[in-house]
Design a protein around this motif. Structure first.
Motif, PDB file in Angstrom:
ATOM      1  N   ARG A 177      37.549  46.956  26.751  1.00 42.01           N
ATOM      2  CA  ARG A 177      36.172  46.463  26.590  1.00 42.01           C
ATOM      3  C   ARG A 177      36.043  45.045  27.143  1.00 42.01           C
ATOM      4  O   ARG A 177      35.123  44.737  27.904  1.00 42.01           O
ATOM      5  N   GLN A 178      36.969  44.177  26.746  1.00 39.44           N
ATOM      6  CA  GLN A 178      36.902  42.795  27.196  1.00 39.44           C
ATOM      7  C   GLN A 178      37.109  42.689  28.702  1.00 39.44           C
ATOM      8  O   GLN A 178      36.488  41.849  29.367  1.00 39.44           O
ATOM      9  N   THR A 179      37.964  43.537  29.262  1.00 41.35           N
ATOM     10  CA  THR A 179      38.167  43.527  30.709  1.00 41.35           C
ATOM     11  C   THR A 179      36.879  43.893  31.435  1.00 41.35           C
ATOM     12  O   THR A 179      36.508  43.259  32.435  1.00 41.35           O
TER      13      THR A 179
ATOM     14  N   ASP B 284      30.294  41.133  33.482  1.00 42.25           N
ATOM     15  CA  ASP B 284      29.466  40.126  32.799  1.00 42.25           C
ATOM     16  C   ASP B 284      28.521  40.740  31.766  1.00 42.25           C
ATOM     17  O   ASP B 284      27.586  40.062  31.299  1.00 42.25           O
ATOM     18  N   THR B 285      28.703  41.993  31.437  1.00 45.03           N
ATOM     19  CA  THR B 285      27.865  42.670  30.451  1.00 45.03           C
ATOM     20  C   THR B 285      28.717  43.678  29.698  1.00 45.03           C
ATOM     21  O   THR B 285      29.558  44.351  30.293  1.00 45.03           O
ATOM     22  N   ASP B 286      28.507  43.785  28.404  1.00 46.77           N
ATOM     23  CA  ASP B 286      29.207  44.785  27.595  1.00 46.77           C
ATOM     24  C   ASP B 286      28.350  46.050  27.545  1.00 46.77           C
ATOM     25  O   ASP B 286      27.416  46.152  26.753  1.00 46.77           O
ATOM     26  N   TYR B 287      28.684  47.026  28.413  1.00 43.21           N
ATOM     27  CA  TYR B 287      27.894  48.249  28.519  1.00 43.21           C
ATOM     28  C   TYR B 287      28.333  49.345  27.544  1.00 43.21           C
ATOM     29  O   TYR B 287      27.652  50.368  27.423  1.00 43.21           O
TER      30      TYR B 287
ATOM     31  N   VAL C 250      33.870  43.458  30.362  1.00 36.90           N
ATOM     32  CA  VAL C 250      32.952  42.326  30.225  1.00 36.90           C
ATOM     33  C   VAL C 250      33.300  41.244  31.245  1.00 36.90           C
ATOM     34  O   VAL C 250      32.409  40.650  31.876  1.00 36.90           O
ATOM     35  N   LYS C 251      34.591  40.977  31.430  1.00 34.31           N
ATOM     36  CA  LYS C 251      35.018  39.984  32.415  1.00 34.31           C
ATOM     37  C   LYS C 251      34.585  40.380  33.819  1.00 34.31           C
ATOM     38  O   LYS C 251      34.152  39.542  34.616  1.00 34.31           O
TER      39      LYS C 251
END
Length: 303
Positions: free
Chosen positions: A139-141, A147-150, A143-144
């Motif tokens: 998840r964090q990857t 730039d959005t948590d889909y 986002v990196k």
């Protein structure tokens, strides 16, 4: 190094392209290694490490993921960890049968760490795992990278395409699989590491723009693993080829991790590496030509 090309079928009838690389002296008494590709990588992306492992006595199986770049079925626009897991399962089952072994060593790069750890924990058929810049918090990857948590979005609200490492990807297969499996969460990696009773090492860059080394240390701490198995390497970011000196050390350390022994592992020469890259492009074309019978199409797909 001698390379054999063949295809395997998944339980759903999809085709996975596999290369088997054996030591140059023909001695197959060393470890059997299965290598899972990182995102955007083909089998030939791991050619140098494969050559090192083979030179040091390993028999290596590598494969192209489904719904990805390379010779296996599907296109990368439909990428998902589920399909990578399906390919990995078919390959490892084939390798165990062909080689007559119960367990294999496993090497995973980047996002392929997620299914490799889950597979090894569920099936208990790994005797050693080395992760190269291995993602532990999917998840964090994402986002990196995006730039959005889909991952919590409704499928109908998602964009049609997102860019992951210069590849256009439909986010719906990734988000949809999170509704049924938990592989993209740090907690899933912790659970998998906790269930494994074999050596696991993650070679990570301190300034990786995909993987936070703090997440890796946390996953190993929560699963009761030794922090010495989180190995900081001097590569720049998530791209392995930006620092040849650091890359050489990384490949040496991974080889030593998979094939323990005294002394420095054998390293291929610069000339051998250059020759390998040309020969493996030709190997891709030959593999596709044998499957399709169409040399022109094979040449186009192997670019």
């Amino acid at each position: 190094m001698s390379t054999e090309c063949f295809d395997v079928r998944t339980k759903n009838g999809r085709t996975v392209a596999v290369w088997r690389d054996s030591p140059p002296d023909g001695d197959t008494g060393g470890p059997v290694v299965v290598m899972a590709p990182g995102f955007g990588q083909r089998m030939r992306s791991s050619g140098v490490l494969t050559l090192m492992l083979a030179y040091n006595g390993a028999t290596v199986y590598r494969f192209d993921a489904l719904d990805h770049v390379g010779l296996s079925d599907g296109e990368i626009v439909d990428y998902s960890v589920t399909q990578l897991m399906e390919a990995l399962t078919a390959v490892v089952d084939t390798v165990r049968e062909r080689e007559g072994v119960d367990a294999v060593s496993m090497v995973a790069t980047s996002l392929s760490a997620l299914p490799v750890l889950q597979f090894a924990a569920e099936r208990g058929c790994a005797d050693n795992i080395a992760l190269m810049l291995g993602v532990v918090n999917g998840r964090q990857t994402l986002v990196k990278v995006l730039d959005t948590d889909y991952l919590d979005w409704e499928l109908d609200d998602l964009p049609e395409r997102v860019q992951i490492d210069k590849h256009s990807v439909d986010p719906r297969p990734i988000v949809a699989e999170t509704r049924s499996v938990n592989w993209w969460e740090l907690s899933a990696t912790v659970d998998a590491l906790s269930a494994l009773d074999v050596p696991v090492r993650n070679f990570v860059a301190a300034d990786d723009d995909w993987v936070d080394i703090a997440d890796v240390r946390l996953a190993f701490e929560k699963s009761g693993r030794d922090q010495d198995d989180v190995v900081e390497v001097a590569v720049s970011g998530h791209a392995l080829l930006r620092n040849p000196v650091a890359l050489k050390k990384l490949l040496t350390d991974v080889t030593r991790s998979v094939i323990p022994g005294e002394g420095e592992p054998l390293m291929p020469s610069f000339e051998e590496i250059v020759a390998l890259r040309g020969s493996e492009r030709e190997l891709e074309r030959e593999h596709l030509t044998r499957r399709t019978g169409a040399p022109e199409k094979a040449a186009e797909q192997a670019r």
